[in-house]
Design a protein around this motif. Structure first.
Motif, PDB file in Angstrom:
ATOM      1  N   VAL A 375      -6.608   9.093  10.834  1.00 21.20           N
ATOM      2  CA  VAL A 375      -6.582   7.898   9.991  1.00 21.20           C
ATOM      3  C   VAL A 375      -6.107   6.747  10.859  1.00 21.20           C
ATOM      4  CG1 VAL A 375      -5.675   6.813   7.912  1.00 21.20           C
ATOM      5  CG2 VAL A 375      -6.040   9.300   7.967  1.00 21.20           C
ATOM      6  N   THR A 376      -6.940   5.705  10.963  1.00 24.25           N
ATOM      7  CA  THR A 376      -6.583   4.536  11.761  1.00 24.25           C
ATOM      8  C   THR A 376      -6.686   3.284  10.896  1.00 24.25           C
ATOM      9  OG1 THR A 376      -8.872   4.257  12.501  1.00 24.25           O
ATOM     10  CG2 THR A 376      -7.413   5.599  13.888  1.00 24.25           C
ATOM     11  N   ASN A 377      -5.966   2.249  11.302  1.00 26.17           N
ATOM     12  CA  ASN A 377      -6.087   0.957  10.650  1.00 26.17           C
ATOM     13  C   ASN A 377      -6.022  -0.138  11.704  1.00 26.17           C
ATOM     14  OD1 ASN A 377      -3.241  -0.285  10.798  1.00 26.17           O
ATOM     15  ND2 ASN A 377      -2.815   1.733   9.881  1.00 26.17           N
ATOM     16  N   THR A 378      -6.455  -1.325  11.317  1.00 27.65           N
ATOM     17  CA  THR A 378      -6.552  -2.448  12.259  1.00 27.65           C
ATOM     18  C   THR A 378      -5.417  -3.449  12.122  1.00 27.65           C
ATOM     19  OG1 THR A 378      -7.933  -3.656  10.675  1.00 27.65           O
ATOM     20  CG2 THR A 378      -9.064  -2.259  12.287  1.00 27.65           C
ATOM     21  N   GLY A 379      -4.428  -3.116  11.293  1.00 19.10           N
ATOM     22  CA  GLY A 379      -3.340  -4.069  11.064  1.00 19.10           C
ATOM     23  C   GLY A 379      -2.284  -3.996  12.134  1.00 19.10           C
ATOM     24  N   ARG A 380      -1.175  -4.637  11.855  1.00 17.48           N
ATOM     25  CA  ARG A 380      -0.076  -4.640  12.814  1.00 17.48           C
ATOM     26  C   ARG A 380       0.676  -3.310  12.709  1.00 17.48           C
ATOM     27  NH1 ARG A 380       1.635  -8.329   8.761  1.00 17.48           N
ATOM     28  NH2 ARG A 380       3.434  -7.549   7.546  1.00 17.48           N
ATOM     29  N   ALA A 381       1.292  -2.876  13.795  1.00 20.69           N
ATOM     30  CA  ALA A 381       1.916  -1.550  13.893  1.00 20.69           C
ATOM     31  C   ALA A 381       3.424  -1.645  13.742  1.00 20.69           C
ATOM     32  CB  ALA A 381       1.560  -0.887  15.215  1.00 20.69           C
ATOM     33  N   VAL A 382       3.911  -2.340  12.747  1.00 20.31           N
ATOM     34  CA  VAL A 382       5.359  -2.482  12.590  1.00 20.31           C
ATOM     35  C   VAL A 382       6.014  -1.178  12.180  1.00 20.31           C
ATOM     36  CG1 VAL A 382       5.213  -4.918  12.059  1.00 20.31           C
ATOM     37  CG2 VAL A 382       5.003  -3.245  10.201  1.00 20.31           C
ATOM     38  N   ILE A 383       5.278  -0.291  11.543  1.00 17.97           N
ATOM     39  CA  ILE A 383       5.926   0.959  11.107  1.00 17.97           C
ATOM     40  C   ILE A 383       6.087   1.940  12.244  1.00 17.97           C
ATOM     41  CG2 ILE A 383       5.078   0.753   8.743  1.00 17.97           C
ATOM     42  CD1 ILE A 383       2.886   2.727   9.445  1.00 17.97           C
ATOM     43  N   GLY A 384       5.499   1.614  13.394  1.00 21.16           N
ATOM     44  CA  GLY A 384       5.631   2.564  14.500  1.00 21.16           C
ATOM     45  C   GLY A 384       7.003   2.566  15.105  1.00 21.16           C
ATOM     46  N   SER A 385       7.767   1.515  14.924  1.00 21.04           N
ATOM     47  CA  SER A 385       9.084   1.440  15.557  1.00 21.04           C
ATOM     48  C   SER A 385      10.148   2.206  14.802  1.00 21.04           C
ATOM     49  CB  SER A 385       9.502  -0.030  15.680  1.00 21.04           C
ATOM     50  OG  SER A 385       9.572  -0.621  14.381  1.00 21.04           O
ATOM     51  N   ARG A 386       9.891   2.517  13.560  1.00 18.98           N
ATOM     52  CA  ARG A 386      10.929   3.224  12.777  1.00 18.98           C
ATOM     53  C   ARG A 386      10.238   4.165  11.789  1.00 18.98           C
ATOM     54  NH1 ARG A 386      13.464   2.217   7.919  1.00 18.98           N
ATOM     55  NH2 ARG A 386      12.350   0.234   7.747  1.00 18.98           N
ATOM     56  N   ALA A 387      10.462   5.428  11.967  1.00 19.11           N
ATOM     57  CA  ALA A 387       9.829   6.426  11.103  1.00 19.11           C
ATOM     58  C   ALA A 387      10.565   6.489   9.775  1.00 19.11           C
ATOM     59  CB  ALA A 387       9.840   7.797  11.772  1.00 19.11           C
ATOM     60  N   GLY A 388       9.843   6.183   8.698  1.00 17.44           N
ATOM     61  CA  GLY A 388      10.442   6.264   7.370  1.00 17.44           C
ATOM     62  C   GLY A 388      10.242   7.634   6.768  1.00 17.44           C
ATOM     63  N   LEU A 389      10.559   7.754   5.466  1.00 12.01           N
ATOM     64  CA  LEU A 389      10.416   9.034   4.777  1.00 12.01           C
ATOM     65  C   LEU A 389       8.970   9.486   4.747  1.00 12.01           C
ATOM     66  CD1 LEU A 389      12.883   8.568   1.781  1.00 12.01           C
ATOM     67  CD2 LEU A 389      13.239   9.856   3.890  1.00 12.01           C
ATOM     68  N   GLY A 408       1.465   6.688  15.764  1.00 14.89           N
ATOM     69  CA  GLY A 408       1.993   5.589  16.557  1.00 14.89           C
ATOM     70  C   GLY A 408       0.968   4.484  16.742  1.00 14.89           C
ATOM     71  N   PRO A 409       1.372   3.375  17.377  1.00 15.11           N
ATOM     72  CA  PRO A 409       0.463   2.242  17.592  1.00 15.11           C
ATOM     73  C   PRO A 409      -0.674   2.621  18.535  1.00 15.11           C
ATOM     74  CG  PRO A 409       2.767   1.632  17.951  1.00 15.11           C
ATOM     75  CD  PRO A 409       2.737   3.109  17.872  1.00 15.11           C
ATOM     76  N   ARG A 410      -1.829   2.008  18.321  1.00 18.57           N
ATOM     77  CA  ARG A 410      -2.966   2.186  19.217  1.00 18.57           C
ATOM     78  C   ARG A 410      -2.955   1.105  20.295  1.00 18.57           C
ATOM     79  NH1 ARG A 410      -8.483   2.496  16.193  1.00 18.57           N
ATOM     80  NH2 ARG A 410      -7.740   0.481  15.380  1.00 18.57           N
ATOM     81  N   GLU A 411      -3.512   1.417  21.439  1.00 14.68           N
ATOM     82  CA  GLU A 411      -3.576   0.420  22.517  1.00 14.68           C
ATOM     83  C   GLU A 411      -4.468  -0.757  22.142  1.00 14.68           C
ATOM     84  OE1 GLU A 411      -4.845   2.326  26.057  1.00 14.68           O
ATOM     85  OE2 GLU A 411      -3.024   3.563  26.273  1.00 14.68           O
ATOM     86  N   SER A 412      -5.495  -0.475  21.362  1.00 12.94           N
ATOM     87  CA  SER A 412      -6.412  -1.546  20.969  1.00 12.94           C
ATOM     88  C   SER A 412      -5.933  -2.300  19.741  1.00 12.94           C
ATOM     89  CB  SER A 412      -7.805  -0.959  20.701  1.00 12.94           C
ATOM     90  OG  SER A 412      -7.736   0.035  19.688  1.00 12.94           O
TER      91      SER A 412
END
Length: 424
Positions: A375-389, A408-412
């Motif tokens: 599952v991928t998305n094109t938005g910003r990867a702010v959730i990658g810095s802190r794993a929630g529940l 985690g965040p994608r390079e692209s």
């Protein structure tokens, strides 16, 4: 000599010892003593009238005293085994020297006393010493009796000696052999009975430990089931409530300018509420399934529902695509539920955190050895810095299937969630 009984003897520290006699065993000892006493009385009376000892035998009165002293100590044989063994052997020797007319119950008493020492004394060294001492005394007494019989004149009526051995000496040699087998069997059988009792106790302790471990495992299973229920509820409620919140906000924003758009958004809210109620009811039905069911309760969702999940994500305002690569294969029910929930959580996170104008893509790949969800998305990867529940729940689901979750965040740009489940 100081006599130490099984009650006061203590086994070495850390060793397995036989339990003290239970009330039922003590009651059994009482009946054993009374039965021996009754048998000894009958044997004394019949032996007296049969003149087994001739004119030198004890009269009936002293014979009954001998019977009582020989048999009644057995009422406490398992509580005081060494004491009973010493008393019984001393009474037997004294009785035989005095001319007791009882010749049969005494043999049983000697065997039982020797057996009881081996079977009930926890201090094994003391048990061996006590039995060796008793056998040494009995052997000495038998040696004296043999010498006496060999030196006395041949009784009247007994045939003359044959060669170098008289009939009396031959008779005493038979007694030696019988006594050797008699005491040896009592010694060995007593040790075997003690070992068997220790084996039963060890088995009972292991059974108790297994029951305790089973109770612990059951408690852990309940805790894990609670975690699973909480995770299911989180996935179901979070996804649909998030979608309803977005659509309700959109309806409020365009209510005056675009009534039709607001109507469409409220329709999506209504459908989402019905879907979440249905899934919650299905989840509760699954949890309510009892042990009497012949089949496993149905899973709440399967991979076939991914298409519906994608449509719901699009209706919530996140353009989402679904691609299935490879030929579909049979996937375990648990893996289907977990993969669906991971996809659901990933789309929910994209809608919540990836920002405006986000798009999502769901890919399900089948191969010969595994099935992979991406599952991928094109938005910003702010959730990658802190794993929630949500991310933690996805990792737990992956671990439960023997898989590894990559999140985690994608390079692209955007965010990636990938999990591969082995099917071997």
């Amino acid at each position: 000599m100081t006599i130490t009984t099984a009650r006061t003897a203590r086994p070495a520290a850390g060793s397995l010892a036989r339990d003290a006699p239970a009330p039922a065993q003590r009651a059994n000892d009482l009946w054993v003593g009374l039965a021996l006493f009754l048998g000894a009385i009958i044997s004394v009376i019949l032996g007296f009238f049969a003149q087994l000892m001739g004119s030198s035998g004890l009269d009936v009165k002293w014979g009954l005293v001998y019977a009582a002293a020989l048999s009644l100590p057995f009422v406490v044989r398992t509580s005081y085994p060494i004491t009973v063994a010493i008393v019984v052997n001393v009474v037997y020797v004294v009785g035989m020297e005095a001319g007791a007319t009882e010749l049969y119950v005494g043999q049983i008493a000697l065997f039982l006393s020797m057996y009881t020492v081996g079977a009930w004394v926890n201090d094994r060294r003391r048990a061996q010493l006590a039995r060796f001492a008793i056998m040494a005394v009995m052997a000495g007494w038998l040696l004296i009796a043999t010498f006496r019989a060999a030196t006395e004149p041949v009784p009247e009526g007994m045939p003359d000696a044959v060669g170098a051995m008289s009939p009396m000496v031959a008779y005493m040699m038979i007694q030696w052999l019988i006594n050797a087998v008699f005491f040896g069997a009592a010694y060995v059988m007593g040790d075997r009975a003690y070992e068997a009792a220790l084996g039963r106790k060890a088995l009972a302790e292991r059974t108790r430990e297994l029951e305790e471990q089973q109770e612990i495992a059951s408690a852990q299973a309940v805790m894990l089931d609670r975690v699973r229920i909480a995770r299911e509820l989180h996935d179901v409620v979070a996804h649909h409530v998030s979608s309803m919140g977005v659509q309700a906000g959109a309806a409020r924003a365009v209510l005056d300018q675009n009534p039709e758009g607001a109507k469409h958004a409220l329709t999506v809210v209504e459908e989402s509420s019905r879907q979440v109620i249905g899934e919650l009811r299905h989840l509760l039905d699954t949890l309510r399934g009892g042990d009497d069911d012949h089949e496993d309760p149905p899973s709440t969702v399967t991979l076939d529902a991914l298409d519906q999940l994608v449509r719901a994500s699009e209706a919530a305002g996140t353009p989402t695509s679904l691609r299935i690569i490879g030929d579909p294969r049979d996937v375990p029910s648990l893996a289907q539920v977990n993969l669906y929930r991971i996809a659901q959580e990933a789309l929910t996170n994209a809608r919540r955190h990836a920002g405006p104008n986000v798009t999502a893509d769901v890919r399900l790949r089948y191969s010969d050895d595994d099935v992979e969800l991406e599952v991928t998305n094109t938005g910003r990867a702010v959730i990658g810095s802190r794993a929630g529940l949500g991310t933690l729940g996805m990792r737990e689901r992956a671990t439960s299937m023997g898989a590894f979750l990559e999140a985690g965040p994608r390079e692209s740009g955007g965010y990636l969630v990938r999990v591969r489940v082995p099917l071997a």
